[in-house]
Scaffold this active site. Structure first.
Site, short mmCIF file in Angstrom:
data_model
loop_
_atom_site.label_atom_id
_atom_site.label_comp_id
_atom_site.label_asym_id
_atom_site.label_seq_id
_atom_site.Cartn_x
_atom_site.Cartn_y
_atom_site.Cartn_z
N ARG A 264 109.86 24.07 56.35
CA ARG A 264 109.89 22.94 55.41
C ARG A 264 108.52 22.23 55.35
O ARG A 264 108.20 21.54 54.40
CB ARG A 264 111.02 21.96 55.76
CG ARG A 264 111.12 20.77 54.80
CD ARG A 264 112.52 20.15 54.70
NE ARG A 264 113.18 20.01 55.97
CZ ARG A 264 112.91 19.09 56.88
NH1 ARG A 264 111.95 18.20 56.67
NH2 ARG A 264 113.59 19.04 58.01
N ASP B 245 102.64 17.30 33.03
CA ASP B 245 103.54 18.45 33.15
C ASP B 245 102.94 19.55 32.28
O ASP B 245 102.95 19.46 31.05
CB ASP B 245 104.95 18.05 32.69
CG ASP B 245 105.96 19.17 32.88
OD1 ASP B 245 105.54 20.34 32.85
OD2 ASP B 245 107.15 18.88 33.03
N LYS C 42 109.22 29.04 34.87
CA LYS C 42 108.88 29.51 33.52
C LYS C 42 107.75 30.54 33.58
O LYS C 42 107.92 31.59 34.17
CB LYS C 42 108.55 28.30 32.65
CG LYS C 42 109.58 27.15 32.78
CD LYS C 42 110.91 27.53 32.21
CE LYS C 42 112.09 26.66 32.57
NZ LYS C 42 111.98 25.34 33.07
N TYR D 59 111.10 16.46 28.93
CA TYR D 59 112.24 17.33 29.27
C TYR D 59 113.45 16.46 29.65
O TYR D 59 113.31 15.43 30.30
CB TYR D 59 111.82 18.27 30.41
CG TYR D 59 112.95 19.04 30.99
CD1 TYR D 59 113.78 19.82 30.18
CD2 TYR D 59 113.23 18.98 32.35
CE1 TYR D 59 114.84 20.52 30.72
CE2 TYR D 59 114.28 19.69 32.89
CZ TYR D 59 115.09 20.46 32.07
OH TYR D 59 116.14 21.15 32.59
N1 LCS Z 1 109.30 20.26 33.03
C1 LCS Z 1 109.50 20.94 31.87
C2 LCS Z 1 108.53 20.78 30.74
C3 LCS Z 1 110.60 21.78 31.75
O1 LCS Z 1 110.77 22.46 30.61
C4 LCS Z 1 111.51 21.89 32.85
C5 LCS Z 1 112.72 22.74 32.74
C6 LCS Z 1 111.26 21.17 34.01
C7 LCS Z 1 110.14 20.37 34.07
C8 LCS Z 1 112.17 21.26 35.19
O2 LCS Z 1 111.99 22.48 35.83
P1 LCS Z 1 113.12 23.24 36.71
O3 LCS Z 1 113.60 22.25 37.71
O4 LCS Z 1 114.20 23.66 35.79
O5 LCS Z 1 112.36 24.36 37.32
N2 LCS Z 1 113.02 23.12 31.44
C9 LCS Z 1 114.05 23.78 31.01
C10 LCS Z 1 114.26 24.07 29.64
O6 LCS Z 1 113.56 23.70 28.72
N3 LCS Z 1 115.31 24.81 29.53
O7 LCS Z 1 115.94 25.00 30.74
C11 LCS Z 1 115.18 24.34 31.76
#
Ligand code: LCS
Length: 405
Positions: A59, A184, A209, A112
């Site tokens: 961790r 972001d 992503k 988001y």
């Molecule tokens: N920031 C952005 C711009 C995102 O699109 C997402 C997830 C996150 C943060 C959060 O990331 P995660 O915890 O899911 O790894 N976006 C998503 C979307 O547009 N569709 O499904 C998840």
């Protein structure tokens, strides 16, 4: 050995790893372990006291995860990176690190859906307030700053509207007012945009992503330009909130990241073809893509991005019913949230990723019932266009039948 003078295409393959230190293993070894043994009790004491380098417990750090962190820091032109179990864990860690009860965060008008949800939790529990503004220019940003504002939180391009925020303008205002800036960078990946180079303090990614690129991991990364501050985050919000990345996920991300430049080039060239196709369609009202001559923000895009990337948003005539009919008429293109995968994905933000945002707020972000978000994958572009074409034809037939009844 740091290799950060190299091109990104090379860094994604070599940075942060020396095979000779690992018995010549060409692939980064997977240290799938929770803990690390100490040779003596005194060594354990020294490691806990920070007097000796070395691992303690996964961790707090792990050699496989460490390679990914070093690689990401170099790719984003930062000093250090931290790996999290999700993009949201990275967002939470940096916002909790930067704020205390009563503070104020200035955010881009579109963000988001779950980041919006997190801001609500911070407000309800700790009276950390926020305002969502367009950030169209320095004057607008400056006007929104309050005495209790501590940071500016930016998405660009914004999920899912593809609106851009001029990072130079944000950094200028932030520096005048002593505010920290978090960007972001999920939609661009470090291959297409590097906000730290413009003067931003922190960059984060949903590594789920483009960084992974294969749709099989949930992960997040935070990169900063101050080594000491990043070490503080590791020892506090990261260690004690505990949303860390597993060694196996880091191993998969290291594998995925190797092809990031190749994938981003293909995502972009595919997206450019699909964007032009969509612009020619009768049933499409608007198409939003950063690198497009008709985009009023094209100049901003060219200034801060290397290329437009793989995401396109567009509105379809006829609102929610038409949008859903269109999705249901596709076959190769999958109806799914997430983005940045080899597979082309399409989603309806109003009822999916941004359904948690109250309607009025959602509409003010530009997320109408007609808006669709397309994450263009790596398939042959002609096959994707054929799938879109078939869906439009099917839709036209349904609409024609409806109007004749
Ligand atoms: N920031 C952005 C711009 C995102 O699109 C997402 C997830 C996150 C943060 C959060 O990331 P995660 O915890 O899911 O790894 N976006 C998503 C979307 O547009 N569709 O499904 C998840």
């Amino acid at each position: 050995m740091k290799k950060d003078h190299l091109h990104k295409d090379t860094l994604v393959i070599h940075e942060g790893y020396d095979d000779y230190e690992h018995r010549g293993s060409l692939a980064v070894p997977l240290y799938q372990t929770a803990t690390f043994s100490f040779e003596t009790a005194e060594q354990g004491e020294r490691r806990f006291a920070g007097e000796e380098e070395g691992h303690i417990y996964s961790r707090l750090g792990n050699p496989t995860v460490g390679v990914l962190e070093e690689r990401m820091a170099a790719l984003e032109h930062g000093e250090a990176a931290l790996a999290f179990g999700s993009g949201m864990a990275a967002v939470s860690a940096v916002l909790v690190h930067l704020t205390k009860a009563g503070d104020h965060i200035l955010c881009t008008r579109g963000i988001y859906g779950c980041t919006f949800g997190l801001l609500g939790i911070l407000q309800e529990k700790y009276n950390i307030t926020h305002d969502l503004i367009r950030m169209a220019n320095e004057v607008e940003i400056e006007k929104a700053i309050k005495p209790e504002t501590v940071c500016i939180y930016v998405e660009t391009p914004i999920n899912p509207t593809m609106e851009l925020v001029d990072l130079e303008a944000v950094v200028n205002v932030a520096q005048r007012h002593g505010l920290r800036v978090v960007v972001d960078n999920t939609f661009s990946s470090p291959y297409l945009q590097n906000p730290l180079k413009i003067g931003v303090d922190f960059v984060l990614h949903s590594a789920t992503k483009y960084i992974n690129g294969h749709g099989d991991v949930i992960a997040g990364l935070l990169v900063g330009n101050d080594q000491e501050e990043m070490a503080t985050i590791r020892k506090s919000t990261m260690k004690d909130y505990g949303g860390i990345m597993s060694p196996f996920d880091a191993w998969l991300l290291i594998r995925g990241l190797k092809t990031l430049p190749v994938r981003m080039d293909r995502h972009t060239s595919n997206a450019e073809k699909l964007k032009d196709y969509l612009k020619s369609q009768q049933l499409v009202e608007e198409v939003y893509y950063p690198f497009d001559v008709d985009n009023p923000q094209y100049e901003v895009a060219k200034r801060q991005m290397k290329a437009g990337g793989g995401l396109i948003s567009f509105t379809i005539k006829g609102g929610k019913e038409s949008a859903q009919l269109f999705l249901n008429s596709l076959s190769l293109i999958k109806i799914a949230v997430s983005l940045g995968d080899a597979e082309t994905l399409i989603q309806h933000p109003a009822t999916m990723t941004h359904s948690v945002v109250p309607e009025e707020e959602r509409l003010s972000m530009g997320i109408t019932d007609s808006l669709l978000r397309l994450s263009v994958g790596l398939e042959h572009p002609d096959d994707l266009i054929q799938d879109l074409e078939a869906a439009f034809t099917k839709m036209e037939a349904v609409l024609a039948e409806k109007s004749s009844n």
